[in-house]
Design an enzyme around this catalytic site. Structure first.
Site, mmCIF file in Angstrom:
data_model
loop_
_atom_site.group_PDB
_atom_site.id
_atom_site.type_symbol
_atom_site.label_atom_id
_atom_site.label_comp_id
_atom_site.label_asym_id
_atom_site.label_seq_id
_atom_site.Cartn_x
_atom_site.Cartn_y
_atom_site.Cartn_z
ATOM 1 N N GLY A 209 -11.450 -33.323 -47.216
ATOM 2 C CA GLY A 209 -9.990 -33.352 -47.241
ATOM 3 C C GLY A 209 -9.495 -34.403 -46.266
ATOM 4 N N ALA B 180 -4.651 -32.412 -41.497
ATOM 5 C CA ALA B 180 -5.686 -31.643 -40.804
ATOM 6 C C ALA B 180 -7.015 -32.385 -40.837
ATOM 7 C CB ALA B 180 -5.825 -30.256 -41.434
ATOM 8 N N GLN C 131 4.107 -18.143 -49.961
ATOM 9 C CA GLN C 131 5.495 -18.443 -49.609
ATOM 10 C C GLN C 131 6.239 -19.135 -50.747
ATOM 11 O OE1 GLN C 131 6.826 -21.544 -46.426
ATOM 12 N NE2 GLN C 131 7.113 -19.512 -45.496
ATOM 13 N N ARG D 244 12.127 -18.020 -44.186
ATOM 14 C CA ARG D 244 12.093 -18.415 -45.593
ATOM 15 C C ARG D 244 11.986 -17.228 -46.550
ATOM 16 N NH1 ARG D 244 8.346 -23.934 -45.417
ATOM 17 N NH2 ARG D 244 9.997 -25.253 -44.543
ATOM 18 N N GLU E 71 -3.957 -25.884 -44.290
ATOM 19 C CA GLU E 71 -3.528 -24.839 -45.225
ATOM 20 C C GLU E 71 -4.702 -24.137 -45.885
ATOM 21 O OE1 GLU E 71 -0.342 -24.155 -48.915
ATOM 22 O OE2 GLU E 71 -0.584 -26.157 -48.038
ATOM 23 N N SER F 282 3.854 -25.825 -40.140
ATOM 24 C CA SER F 282 2.667 -26.208 -40.920
ATOM 25 C C SER F 282 2.106 -27.533 -40.432
ATOM 26 C CB SER F 282 2.994 -26.290 -42.412
ATOM 27 O OG SER F 282 4.059 -27.196 -42.650
ATOM 28 N N LEU F 283 2.972 -28.537 -40.222
ATOM 29 C CA LEU F 283 2.472 -29.800 -39.683
ATOM 30 C C LEU F 283 1.877 -29.594 -38.295
ATOM 31 C CD1 LEU F 283 5.069 -32.541 -40.715
ATOM 32 C CD2 LEU F 283 2.963 -31.839 -41.851
#
Length: 568
Positions: A10, A14, A227, A273, A371, A387-388
């Site tokens: 990936g 990350a 989410q 959220r 993630e 998340s970032l």
């Protein structure tokens, strides 16, 4: 000789952060990605990255508490503490790498408000923050001379004697499989958004890392926690950043009311959220929507602000919905966006339990970040812009810890049987007779089932229906042909394998949802609408058994913050 000390699967934020960190501490590190690195889905992150770095009233403790509360107390508090403590240093490190963050009128790093946060602690680059950071990271990768396997697709993890020793991967240009060995493997392959239709996620987000780890014996954690973002365009799922509400946009119903005043009187549009998405869906279902949507209203913000700080989403609304948000509200609705669950890891990103006693053991030498992982900093609901932060904090940590592990691991050779078996499976796929089934049709059906039954609201009956449908789709998948027989960029074959990954992960989502007999965070059951801390302040787990997903539970780590009522 082993090909690499550390192999990162990936090349989003990350993965790149892991590779940079591993290189800096002396590893022979390589990245592998099925797309060019700057096409990774981190590109799509818009709003910003959180850190308690500015403001006399803000603090790391406040960031920690907001994250714990946002998680609906399901997040592991030791991991949350680590992330929030590391956050300020990572913002400075990103700026030093070359990220051009927005600044305020005094020339200091600027911030904007985001949902569930007590203070404006979100640092940003207009509404293209992910893209800006991703390109700077890639510059660092080039500068460091890190080996990059671009457009390679991983089919298997190589596991021998309980140790992860590399991957079997297909070079998409030639169609040939190779064994790439490594003393440590970091999975940073993103989420599984395309198991849902529609989704804000790129077509490449197919749960590859989760499924690879799951098939190799690792544990998946809290997979039911999916989410739904409050502001996506109807029909195609295109994301309109939370930055719009952070800058002051309103949510309106068909009566022109700011309905969030009724659901979250204090935070309104900037509640967490899950709360905002449920509020929107309730307005729609009770007849106060507009053609199955509610309205995002930015008109009062003015043309200058919209075209400077929100330029990308202005273009997206114009191009995909035919709406100029300077002059009129944009129809939006909740859409699948992110998964809080993933590969169970500890705070050091290991996918195995070093104590050997917790019941979630995976292969040694396997790490995960971003993630695709669940170190459980998000619990039942992720706060926007965390998340970032997770990608860079735990990406860095994974690179450092994986390198230390690799440096203690002696050289080895792997059996040629891993490659031969993978080649045999691919050949068997290619030799299947044409049954008339289409990969795209099965993939669409899976996405529709997941979106219908595992969305903002859930029930026992609906989740059972989803699980039954996934099982039926897996039966059909077992004879699904690969129609295109070529070897060069055979996307039909890639899509086929991606569908297999998504079906495995979808099964764990439905099974974990059925196990959790309460409502918490993004998992809201109409048939059990209350949170139950007595019985369900615990994580769900999913492991691959002979009959598919086998689910169980693990305790939540609580350090300082005991659960309390979650109101905004």
């Amino acid at each position: 000789m082993v090909d690499h000390d550390v192999l990162v699967v990936g090349a989003g934020l990350a993965g790149m952060r892991a590779a940079i960190a591993a290189h800096r501490v002396g590893a022979n590190v390589a990245m592998m990605s099925k797309v060019h690195p700057v096409r990774s889905h981190s590109n799509a992150a818009q709003g910003g990255i959180n850190a308690a770095l500015r403001g006399e009233d803000d603090s790391v403790d406040s960031h920690i508490f907001d994250t714990v509360k946002g998680s609906d107390y399901l997040g592991d508090q030791d991991a949350i503490e680590y992330m929030c403590i590391e956050a300020p240093g990572e913002i400075i490190a990103l700026e030093h790498m070359g990220v051009i963050f927005n600044r305020d009128d005094e020339g200091r790093l600027g911030t904007r408000a985001f949902g569930g946060a007590s203070y404006a602690r979100t640092f940003f680059v207009a509404d293209i923050t992910g893209q800006a950071i991703l390109h700077v990271m890639y510059e660092q990768i080039i500068k460091a001379g890190v080996r990059s396997y671009e457009e390679w697709f991983v089919t298997d993890l190589i596991v021998e004697d309980g140790q992860c020793r590399g991957v079997i991967a297909m070079e998409m240009l030639t169609g040939k499989l190779r064994a790439i060995t490594a003393k440590a493997v970091i999975l940073a392959a993103g989420g599984v958004g395309r198991a849902f239709e529609p989704s804000t996620n790129a077509l490449i987000c197919t749960g590859d890392g989760m499924a690879l780890a799951y098939r190799a014996g690792a544990t998946l954690l809290d997979m039911e926690m999916v989410q739904y973002h409050p502001t996506t365009l109807a029909g195609n799922g295109v994301l309109l950043s939370e930055a719009a509400r952070g800058e002051g946009a309103y949510l309106l119903n068909s009566k022109g009311e700011r309905f969030m005043e009724h659901y979250a009187p204090k935070m309104k549009e900037l509640a967490s959220r899950d709360v905002v998405s449920r509020s929107e869906q309730t307005e729609i279902e009770e007849g106060r929507g507009v053609d199955g949507c509610v309205l995002l209203d930015l008109r009062h913000l003015g043309r200058e602000l919209i075209l400077t700080k929100l330029k990308y989403i202005h273009e997206a609304a114009r191009d995909y919905a035919g709406v100029d948000m300077v002059d009129e509200p944009v129809p939006i609705r909740p859409g699948q966006h992110y998964i809080m669950g993933g590969i169970k890891t500890d705070v050091d990103t290991r996918a195995w339990d070093i104590t050997g006693s917790a019941g979630w053991d995976g292969p040694r030498g396997l790490f995960a970040a971003g993630e695709t992982a669940c170190v459980s900093v998000h619990g039942g609901n992720r706060l926007g812009a965390n998340s970032l932060l997770e990608t860079v904090v735990f990406g860095k940590r994974s690179g450092e810890v994986a390198t230390a592990y690799a440096q203690e691991t002696p050289d080895f050779t792997v059996s040629e049987s891993h490659l031969r078996e993978a080649e045999g499976r691919i050949k068997a796929l290619m030799d299947r007779p044409d049954s008339g089934e289409m990969t795209a049709a099965l993939r669409l059906r899976m996405g529709e089932v997941m979106n219908e039954h595992l969305a903002v609201f859930r029930t026992e009956e609906g989740m059972q229906t989803a699980l039954s449908n996934i099982h039926l789709l897996k039966e059909r998948y077992a004879s699904l042909p690969v129609k295109h027989k070529g070897s060069v960029y055979n996307t039909d074959l890639i899509f086929h394998m991606e569908l297999g990954y998504m079906l495995d992960v979808s099964e764990t989502i439905a099974a974990s949802g059925l196990l959790r007999k309460e409502s918490r965070g993004a998992h809201f059951r109409r048939d059990i609408p209350e949170r139950n801390d007595t019985d369900w302040l615990k994580h769900t787990t999913a492991r691959l058994g002979d009959g598919g997903a086998e689910v169980g539970t693990l305790p939540v780590t609580v350090t300082r913050w005991e659960p309390q009522a979650r109101v905004y």
